[in-house]
Enzyme design. Structure first.
Site, PDB file in Angstrom:
ATOM      1  N   CYS A 270       0.858  -1.180   0.000  1.00  0.00           N
ATOM      2  CA  CYS A 270       0.000   0.000   0.000  1.00  0.00           C
ATOM      3  C   CYS A 270       0.894   1.228   0.000  1.00  0.00           C
ATOM      4  CB  CYS A 270      -0.909   0.031   1.232  1.00  0.00           C
ATOM      5  SG  CYS A 270      -1.906  -1.446   1.459  1.00  0.00           S
TER       6      CYS A 270
ATOM      7  N   CYS B 294      15.812  -8.012   1.736  1.00  0.00           N
ATOM      8  CA  CYS B 294      15.082  -9.276   1.808  1.00  0.00           C
ATOM      9  C   CYS B 294      14.866  -9.814   0.406  1.00  0.00           C
ATOM     10  CB  CYS B 294      13.733  -9.069   2.497  1.00  0.00           C
ATOM     11  SG  CYS B 294      12.717 -10.570   2.576  1.00  0.00           S
TER      12      CYS B 294
ATOM     13  N   CYS C 270      11.566 -14.322  -1.419  1.00  0.00           N
ATOM     14  CA  CYS C 270      10.793 -14.864  -2.544  1.00  0.00           C
ATOM     15  C   CYS C 270      11.701 -15.584  -3.539  1.00  0.00           C
ATOM     16  CB  CYS C 270      10.012 -13.755  -3.242  1.00  0.00           C
ATOM     17  SG  CYS C 270      11.004 -12.352  -3.783  1.00  0.00           S
TER      18      CYS C 270
ATOM     19  N   CYS D 259      12.909  -4.719   1.263  1.00  0.00           N
ATOM     20  CA  CYS D 259      12.426  -5.592   0.188  1.00  0.00           C
ATOM     21  C   CYS D 259      13.058  -5.210  -1.148  1.00  0.00           C
ATOM     22  CB  CYS D 259      10.903  -5.476   0.098  1.00  0.00           C
ATOM     23  SG  CYS D 259      10.176  -6.323  -1.313  1.00  0.00           S
TER      24      CYS D 259
ATOM     25  N   ASP E  71      11.184  -8.812 -19.204  1.00  0.00           N
ATOM     26  CA  ASP E  71      10.274  -8.381 -18.134  1.00  0.00           C
ATOM     27  C   ASP E  71      11.027  -8.403 -16.813  1.00  0.00           C
ATOM     28  OD1 ASP E  71       7.971  -7.394 -17.057  1.00  0.00           O
ATOM     29  OD2 ASP E  71       6.756  -9.179 -17.372  1.00  0.00           O
ATOM     30  N   ASP E  72      10.431  -7.740 -15.804  1.00  0.00           N
ATOM     31  CA  ASP E  72      11.090  -7.631 -14.509  1.00  0.00           C
ATOM     32  C   ASP E  72      11.051  -8.932 -13.726  1.00  0.00           C
ATOM     33  OD1 ASP E  72       8.699  -7.119 -12.187  1.00  0.00           O
ATOM     34  OD2 ASP E  72       8.142  -6.894 -14.276  1.00  0.00           O
TER      35      ASP E  72
ATOM     36  N   SER F  77       6.433  -2.650 -16.888  1.00  0.00           N
ATOM     37  CA  SER F  77       7.304  -3.230 -15.859  1.00  0.00           C
ATOM     38  C   SER F  77       8.683  -3.595 -16.379  1.00  0.00           C
ATOM     39  CB  SER F  77       6.634  -4.462 -15.238  1.00  0.00           C
ATOM     40  OG  SER F  77       6.302  -5.408 -16.255  1.00  0.00           O
TER      41      SER F  77
ATOM     42  N   CYS G  49       5.671 -14.432  -0.579  1.00  0.00           N
ATOM     43  CA  CYS G  49       6.070 -13.295   0.240  1.00  0.00           C
ATOM     44  C   CYS G  49       5.047 -13.125   1.359  1.00  0.00           C
ATOM     45  CB  CYS G  49       6.140 -12.013  -0.589  1.00  0.00           C
ATOM     46  SG  CYS G  49       6.551 -10.557   0.398  1.00  0.00           S
TER      47      CYS G  49
END
Length: 474
Positions: free
Chosen positions: A2, A457, A460, A247, A359-360, A296, A404
């Protein structure tokens, strides 16, 4: 994931309403399901929240009331729901009356032990209305403060000590504002000045307005107390965890490219460009056109093209009014939206036969599978033999093998394609002639230009988590 934003000012400035609204618009990419706001002029609270974008919720009528109230403190959130529903009661900020006062709180992040935390609160007699992380954090802070004679800094400290998770937050009273960040520093939070007001936001792009400047990030484990009289105090509420755990996926995917997530001097777009350059050295393709997945993959694709010397071409055209499919619930809904979101430039299929799509990241594989199918369908429509088209996919992050639990709402592990398929199987599944990811070593090399790779971090990508967590049930 958010966005939180707001300000605390010693006196009302008519420009604050516009600046506050622009902050919300600049953080819209962090959440598109709800927008909510609480504000105070030092004597009374007002608040609103609803489903929709900032422009849909912060209506002319609400903006007029905001200005008429002349608020000295305001907090708000653009919400991307990872827990709870998307109705207004689940939206943030949350507010409640306790300790003979009125309090409102908004957060960005996730509590990986959320269900356990809710059961503990309910067992102690607390009524939960929304079941999301922000409500849990607010009630734990206030319960802790009540036990410490109403000291809100002590309440935040107790919450931090007892609540593992990823959160940056803002808590307000009628006359005070508290900014705080979890001891690991998972989620970003910046503060600075706009004229005489102290302003804060989840990303530095929210400060891209005249007279606004960032002072620094809120440090992990820190609480900053502000008041409408110009007072400011800093508390290191709990010791920071070393190494910190910001992150890395924020910079790979989620943050706006003009934000500075890592430092105050280097932008996210530059980080992504360097990832693309590294990707080109690790997994080159010859005699091809480089194609970004908009938006992205655009910066990584530019880096890939620069390093390889290949032409960069916009084969895929994105409809800007379709939201991020990553945030859309339901596989069939995501597939339909990909078809609505993108179209293919057929003229380029007549000019080139070999493409490197960059792509990312690759999560479920929905987008890339649909896009490659669309490219081959467009070739037929352009009277080009689809068998003559080569599509090579390059991903500017390592394979995502773990869920995650800290705010990036990746799906259950069964939906993470790299968790149960190897590279060759994924390539066949998406219809690509080849597939390759940047290596872990490559990501570390690029990250080292921005900070210590150990400070970020990457659970993932590794499946190794910094805190306890509950397996996903949603």
């Amino acid at each position: 994931m958010c966005g939180i934003l707001g300000y605390c000012a010693p006196e009302w400035d008519p420009g604050l309403e516009k600046f506050f609204g622009l902050q919300g618009f600049n953080l819209q990419h962090r959440g598109q399901e709800n927008f909510g706001c609480t504000y105070s002029n030092g004597h009374k609270f007002s608040h609103f929240k609803d489903r929709g974008l900032v422009s849909q919720v912060f209506t002319r009528e609400r903006r007029d009331h905001f200005s008429d109230t002349r608020p000295l403190i305001a907090i708000a959130q653009t919400r991307y729901a990872t827990a709870g529903g998307t109705d207004a009661i689940s939206a943030q900020p949350h507010w409640m009356t306790l300790l003979d006062g009125f309090y409102s709180n908004a957060t960005n992040g996730d509590l990986p032990l959320l269900e356990e935390e809710i059961r503990r609160l309910e067992k102690a007699g607390t009524v939960m209305l929304s079941g999301n992380d922000g409500e849990v954090i607010l009630k734990k802070i206030l319960h802790g403060a009540r036990d410490q004679g109403g000291d809100l800094v002590a309440g935040i400290r107790r919450m931090m000590e007892s609540t593992p998770g990823a959160y940056s937050g803002c808590l307000m009273t009628l006359t005070e504002l508290y900014l705080y960040r979890d001891p690991h520093g998972f989620r970003p939070l910046y503060f600075g000045k706009w004229r005489d007001a102290v302003v804060f936001a989840s990303e530095s792009c929210a400060f891209h307005e005249p007279d606004a400047e960032i002072e620094r990030e809120v440090y992990p484990g820190e609480v900053i107390k502000l008041d409408i009289h110009g007072g400011r105090e800093h508390f290191q509420a709990v010791p920071t965890h070393q190494p910190r755990q910001q992150c890395v996926f924020e910079a790979i995917y989620f943050a706006r490219p003009d934000s500075r997530v890592f430092t105050d001097s280097k932008e996210v777009g530059h980080f992504r460009h360097l990832l693309g350059r590294r990707l080109a050295t690790e997994h080159p393709v010859s005699d091809a056109a480089v194609v970004p997945v908009p938006d992205s993959g655009r910066y990584a694709a530019s880096g890939y093209a620069s390093e390889s010397g290949l032409p960069l071409r916009e084969l895929l055209v994105r409809n800007p009014y379709i939201p991020r499919t990553f945030q859309i619930a339901g596989q069939s809904n995501r597939e339909d939206l990909v078809r609505l979101k993108f179209t293919v430039m057929q003229s380029l299929l007549r000019q080139y036969r070999k493409f490197v799509i960059v792509d990312d990241s690759l999560v479920r594989s929905t987008t890339l599978r649909s896009l490659i199918g669309m490219v081959r369908d467009a070739a037929r429509e352009a009277d080009v033999d689809p068998r003559s088209i080569e599509v090579h996919v390059r991903i500017a992050s390592p394979p995502i093998i773990g869920c995650c639990y800290y705010g990036i709402d990746t799906p259950e592990k069964t939906e993470l394609v790299a968790a149960h398929q190897n590279v060759e199987e994924i390539a066949r599944g998406i219809g690509a002639d080849s597939l390759a990811y940047i290596s872990h070593e490559g990501l570390d090399t690029v990250t080292r230009e921005f900070g210590d790779p150990g400070d970020f971090c990457r659970a993932c990508f590794t499946g190794r988590y910094p805190t306890r967590y509950l397996e996903r049930s949603r």
